[in-house]
Design an enzyme around this catalytic site. Sequence first.
Site, PDB file in Angstrom:
ATOM      1  N   ASP A  38      54.899  16.915  58.729  1.00  0.00           N
ATOM      2  CA  ASP A  38      55.106  18.256  58.186  1.00  0.00           C
ATOM      3  C   ASP A  38      56.002  19.036  59.147  1.00  0.00           C
ATOM      4  O   ASP A  38      55.997  18.779  60.359  1.00  0.00           O
ATOM      5  CB  ASP A  38      53.759  18.977  58.046  1.00  0.00           C
ATOM      6  N   TYR A 153      62.532  24.486  39.550  1.00  0.00           N
ATOM      7  CA  TYR A 153      61.473  23.550  39.940  1.00  0.00           C
ATOM      8  C   TYR A 153      61.401  22.390  38.951  1.00  0.00           C
ATOM      9  O   TYR A 153      61.380  21.223  39.338  1.00  0.00           O
ATOM     10  CB  TYR A 153      60.142  24.291  39.998  1.00  0.00           C
TER      11      TYR A 153
END
Length: 282
Positions: A38, A153
């Site tokens: 991450d 998206y």
Amino acid sequence: MGRVLVGPVVAITGGARGIGRAVAAHLARSGARVAIGDRDLEQARASAGQLPGKVEALGCDVTDTSSFSLFLQSVRERLGPIDVLVNNAGLMWVGPFDQEPEEAARRQIEVNLHGTIRGVKLAAPAMRERGRGHIITIASAAARLSPAGESTYAATKHGVLGYLSGVRSELRGSGVQLSVVLPGVVRTELAAGTATGAARLLTPEEVARAVAGLVRRPRFEVSLPAHVGPLARWAQVLPQGLRDFLLRLAVPDQIAALADKRARHSYEERNLTGPESAGEEP
């Protein structure tokens, strides 16, 4: 819970929070050796420290080839050859298409689409050389449906599904499996303030169980809830007017649902429009 999996090495992007963290927890409990990557390394380390089993936390920016490559190499050095890559990092901006900031559109394309492409390109060749491996991508029901308010998206997720379909054909017979998970709305920060339409709200743990099922028994496409995939496919054979009517009933209008953007302000400023734009979580 019994030990369903024994020892596979699993690398997960966007693993510090949400779905990625749930997948890491579920697979680690099952005996997998897990690495979560991450951009928010501090949060990744905090999450890894709270999870059972063998979990490593490493930095990973899926928009940067060097960072992603280093993440995968570090996983191999610490845990061994990667058996499963979970392409999980993702971002979403919600609102009218003509009000979407250019930076928000760029970030979604870079993380959701290019990040997935980058992961496949970096992980698949080594898997093919070994003659086995599995890449599981967390996409979205928006890969087949396009809710109002999520146009960019949805475009990235349509692209992900198309890309994986093509690469799957190229990898046929190589021993490398590709899978894509298409969940509806999941209870994470990414979905804050949005509506679920005709489907129920999912939990990250449900997505994690679906991923674990794919690790045990690979198949290309899984929809959550299960009825959403057939609904989307059957809708395409209907006349346009009837199709539109059906989809208006089933698919949420996120512009109407999100009357108050304050529910998403913190998430979108941190991930999509603010100066940091640092985190990723599907």
